[in-house]
Write a protein that holds these residues in place. Structure first.
Motif, PDB file in Angstrom:
ATOM      1  N   THR A 165       0.844  -1.199   0.000  1.00 48.56           N
ATOM      2  CA  THR A 165       0.000   0.000   0.000  1.00 48.56           C
ATOM      3  C   THR A 165       0.877   1.247   0.000  1.00 48.56           C
ATOM      4  N   ILE A 166       0.716   2.049  -1.029  1.00 46.56           N
ATOM      5  CA  ILE A 166       1.498   3.278  -1.194  1.00 46.56           C
ATOM      6  C   ILE A 166       0.608   4.469  -0.900  1.00 46.56           C
ATOM      7  N   ILE A 167       0.879   5.182   0.188  1.00 48.45           N
ATOM      8  CA  ILE A 167       0.232   6.475   0.423  1.00 48.45           C
ATOM      9  C   ILE A 167       1.084   7.504  -0.304  1.00 48.45           C
ATOM     10  N   GLY A 168       0.528   8.113  -1.346  1.00 51.16           N
ATOM     11  CA  GLY A 168       1.338   8.899  -2.273  1.00 51.16           C
ATOM     12  C   GLY A 168       1.589  10.339  -1.876  1.00 51.16           C
ATOM     13  N   GLU A 169       1.593  10.646  -0.589  1.00 51.28           N
ATOM     14  CA  GLU A 169       1.888  12.009  -0.136  1.00 51.28           C
ATOM     15  C   GLU A 169       3.305  12.409  -0.559  1.00 51.28           C
ATOM     16  N   PRO A 170       3.562  13.719  -0.695  1.00 55.91           N
ATOM     17  CA  PRO A 170       4.875  14.160  -1.177  1.00 55.91           C
ATOM     18  C   PRO A 170       6.005  13.865  -0.190  1.00 55.91           C
ATOM     19  N   THR A 171       6.929  13.010  -0.615  1.00 56.52           N
ATOM     20  CA  THR A 171       8.103  12.662   0.196  1.00 56.52           C
ATOM     21  C   THR A 171       9.395  12.815  -0.605  1.00 56.52           C
ATOM     22  N   LEU A 172       9.338  13.463  -1.779  1.00 53.29           N
ATOM     23  CA  LEU A 172      10.451  13.478  -2.723  1.00 53.29           C
ATOM     24  C   LEU A 172      10.812  12.054  -3.133  1.00 53.29           C
ATOM     25  N   LEU A 173       9.792  11.172  -3.078  1.00 50.83           N
ATOM     26  CA  LEU A 173       9.915   9.761  -3.423  1.00 50.83           C
ATOM     27  C   LEU A 173      10.837   9.004  -2.471  1.00 50.83           C
ATOM     28  N   ASN A 174      11.101   9.590  -1.310  1.00 42.96           N
ATOM     29  CA  ASN A 174      11.763   8.842  -0.252  1.00 42.96           C
ATOM     30  C   ASN A 174      10.780   7.860   0.353  1.00 42.96           C
ATOM     31  N   VAL A 175      11.292   6.713   0.796  1.00 43.87           N
ATOM     32  CA  VAL A 175      10.458   5.706   1.443  1.00 43.87           C
ATOM     33  C   VAL A 175      10.297   6.084   2.916  1.00 43.87           C
ATOM     34  N   VAL A 176       9.057   6.261   3.340  1.00 41.41           N
ATOM     35  CA  VAL A 176       8.750   6.680   4.705  1.00 41.41           C
ATOM     36  C   VAL A 176       8.030   5.547   5.426  1.00 41.41           C
ATOM     37  N   CYS A 341       5.094   7.225   0.120  1.00 41.43           N
ATOM     38  CA  CYS A 341       6.098   7.486  -0.921  1.00 41.43           C
ATOM     39  C   CYS A 341       5.425   8.171  -2.101  1.00 41.43           C
ATOM     40  N   GLY A 342       5.765   9.422  -2.328  1.00 42.50           N
ATOM     41  CA  GLY A 342       5.158  10.142  -3.439  1.00 42.50           C
ATOM     42  C   GLY A 342       6.043  11.265  -3.942  1.00 42.50           C
ATOM     43  N   PRO A 343       5.809  11.725  -5.167  1.00 38.50           N
ATOM     44  CA  PRO A 343       6.591  12.822  -5.740  1.00 38.50           C
ATOM     45  C   PRO A 343       6.223  14.162  -5.119  1.00 38.50           C
ATOM     46  N   GLY A 344       7.169  15.069  -5.178  1.00 42.20           N
ATOM     47  CA  GLY A 344       6.943  16.410  -4.637  1.00 42.20           C
ATOM     48  C   GLY A 344       7.555  16.578  -3.268  1.00 42.20           C
ATOM     49  N   ASP A 345       7.733  17.827  -2.891  1.00 40.76           N
ATOM     50  CA  ASP A 345       8.364  18.191  -1.620  1.00 40.76           C
ATOM     51  C   ASP A 345       7.309  18.784  -0.703  1.00 40.76           C
ATOM     52  N   ILE A 346       7.156  18.228   0.503  1.00 42.24           N
ATOM     53  CA  ILE A 346       6.149  18.718   1.442  1.00 42.24           C
ATOM     54  C   ILE A 346       6.353  20.196   1.768  1.00 42.24           C
ATOM     55  N   VAL A 347       7.567  20.701   1.590  1.00 43.25           N
ATOM     56  CA  VAL A 347       7.837  22.120   1.843  1.00 43.25           C
ATOM     57  C   VAL A 347       6.998  23.000   0.921  1.00 43.25           C
ATOM     58  N   GLN A 348       6.662  22.495  -0.272  1.00 44.30           N
ATOM     59  CA  GLN A 348       5.879  23.279  -1.229  1.00 44.30           C
ATOM     60  C   GLN A 348       4.373  23.152  -1.018  1.00 44.30           C
ATOM     61  N   ALA A 349       3.941  22.170  -0.230  1.00 42.64           N
ATOM     62  CA  ALA A 349       2.508  21.964  -0.016  1.00 42.64           C
ATOM     63  C   ALA A 349       1.903  23.131   0.755  1.00 42.64           C
ATOM     64  N   HIS A 350       0.693  23.531   0.383  1.00 47.30           N
ATOM     65  CA  HIS A 350      -0.097  24.539   1.099  1.00 47.30           C
ATOM     66  C   HIS A 350       0.493  25.947   0.994  1.00 47.30           C
ATOM     67  N   THR A 351       1.471  26.167   0.153  1.00 44.34           N
ATOM     68  CA  THR A 351       2.089  27.484   0.050  1.00 44.34           C
ATOM     69  C   THR A 351       1.287  28.384  -0.884  1.00 44.34           C
ATOM     70  N   ASP A 352       1.640  29.684  -0.902  1.00 42.34           N
ATOM     71  CA  ASP A 352       0.905  30.619  -1.763  1.00 42.34           C
ATOM     72  C   ASP A 352       1.485  30.695  -3.169  1.00 42.34           C
ATOM     73  N   ASP A 353       2.413  29.790  -3.478  1.00 39.20           N
ATOM     74  CA  ASP A 353       2.874  29.619  -4.860  1.00 39.20           C
ATOM     75  C   ASP A 353       3.153  28.130  -5.102  1.00 39.20           C
ATOM     76  N   GLU A 354       2.238  27.292  -4.672  1.00 38.77           N
ATOM     77  CA  GLU A 354       2.456  25.842  -4.680  1.00 38.77           C
ATOM     78  C   GLU A 354       2.881  25.339  -6.059  1.00 38.77           C
ATOM     79  N   TRP A 355       3.894  24.469  -6.052  1.00 38.93           N
ATOM     80  CA  TRP A 355       4.374  23.907  -7.313  1.00 38.93           C
ATOM     81  C   TRP A 355       4.945  22.516  -7.082  1.00 38.93           C
ATOM     82  N   ILE A 356       5.092  21.784  -8.172  1.00 39.37           N
ATOM     83  CA  ILE A 356       5.772  20.501  -8.154  1.00 39.37           C
ATOM     84  C   ILE A 356       6.776  20.483  -9.292  1.00 39.37           C
TER      85      ILE A 356
END
Length: 378
Positions: A165-176, A341-356
């Motif tokens: 089971t892969i929860i695809g939240e942003p981890t920069l594809l690191n395994v959490v 494990c998912g693409p993207g950086d959690i630092v960018q989540a919820h920001t006022d210029d959100e990007w991936i």
């Protein structure tokens, strides 16, 4: 596959699926993509406290045990401000290396990667099941995930199958392999509004003050008592966060209501009920109304668990990590082979210029494709 993932992402982010609104429109788009790929789809719906319809999708292809389950959420946080001047928050703007929009990182980009990867195998006869869950109201406390776990017939089937089971939240594809939980509660003191010069007014803050003293005592304890720390996490604390509001706008008003909101992030094996017992006792002693907004436990599997080591081998990483945010994994505890494990950086989540980053979309699509090929087609 990258171009297809970007195309899917463009369709998803243009639908403003803010948690306060119904996610029916974006769910319909996701459902159509899954139908086109031959998935059997179950829809779980409910109405939130304001009567707004919310939709979670559970879909599967193939039979047997094991396989792959990918999990995402379709809601996004609101846009109180937006600083990216080239496009609005619910527009799709692509640069040479990024895609800007609300939800691009958290977590429609990840979902687009999985949908594009799954599409590659739409005509394959699967040797093990391929499944997906897309929940509502993750951003409001994993409400959709909890509803799915309690009501979905396909979820019960997934529990029997025990897929990776892969929860695809942003981890920069690191395994959490672990994340903190999240608890939120409110204590309300009620008085009687009035002019502060009279004896008719009852200041609601008076009963709140001793309760706040107890909350402060707990806060100080969580900073120093090793019971409330865990070295596997950064920061290693439960982050006992106290907020207070008496809703007054002038100094000569006795507030009729005072509300204290506390959130904290428990970690594995901590005796959280001991803290909550103290909270309940303090609220009762001072005549306050206590409400638990949500209580999501931490997610944890040992870093040396076989499925964690298996995922590390697929990603070429040496060591699994922990994160300090929470996810739908908190509600899916019956699924024993779970990772984040998912693409993207959690630092960018919820920001006022959100990007991936586009390279994260490419790597995410390739990784999910590899998992499907290895675990569902071999």
């Amino acid at each position: 596959m990258l171009s297809r993932a970007i195309s899917i992402l463009g369709g998803l982010v243009r639908i403003p699926s803010v948690s306060a609104n119904s996610n029916r429109p974006v769910s319909n788009v996701i459902r159509q993509i899954l139908q086109n790929q031959g998935f059997l789809i179950e829809e779980q719906t409910y109405r939130d406290g304001k009567g707004i319809e919310k939709v979670s999708l559970i879909a599967t292809r193939g039979t047997g045990s094991g396989g792959v389950l990918y999990c995402a959420h379709s809601d996004v946080v609101p846009v109180d401000s937006w600083s990216y001047s080239e496009a609005g928050p619910f527009e799709f703007h692509q640069t040479a290396d990024r895609i800007y929009s609300r939800g691009s990182c958290d977590m429609k980009g990840s979902l687009a990667c999985f949908l594009a990867a799954a599409e590659k195998f739409a005509e394959h006869n699967l040797q093990a099941p391929l499944s997906v869950i897309v929940t509502a109201d993750e951003e409001l406390g994993f409400v959709g995930a909890e509803h799915v776990s309690k009501n979905s017939a396909l979820f019960r089937q997934l529990v029997d199958q025990q897929p990776l089971t892969i929860i695809g939240e942003p981890t920069l594809l690191n395994v959490v392999h672990a994340h903190k939980g999240i608890y939120v509660f409110q204590a309300t003191s009620k008085g009687r509004a009035g002019h502060s010069s009279t004896l008719e007014a009852i200041n609601a803050n008076v009963k709140m003050i001793p309760f706040l003293n107890t909350m402060y005592e707990i806060y100080q304890e969580t900073l120093t008592d090793p019971t409330w720390s865990h070295d596997a996490f950064d920061p290693p604390l439960i982050s006992w966060n106290i907020g207070i509001n008496d809703f007054t706008y002038a100094s000569n008003i006795a507030p009729e209501r005072s509300v204290c909101t506390v959130s904290f992030r428990p970690m594995p094996d901590q005796p959280i009920e001991k803290l909550m017992d103290r909270v309940r006792a303090a609220a009762e002693m001072n005549g306050l109304i206590l409400e638990i907004d949500h209580a999501a436990p931490p997610f944890f599997v040992p870093a040396d668990a076989p499925h964690i080591q298996q995922m590390l081998s697929y990603t070429g990483q040496e060591k699994a990590k922990t994160v300090s945010y929470a996810s739908d994994a908190a509600m899916f505890g019956e699924l024993k082979r779970m990772i984040i494990c998912g693409p993207g950086d959690i630092v960018q989540a919820h920001t006022d210029d959100e990007w991936i980053a586009i390279d994260q979309l490419e790597k995410g699509t390739n990784l999910y494709s590899k998992l499907i090929k290895e675990l569902c087609c071999s």
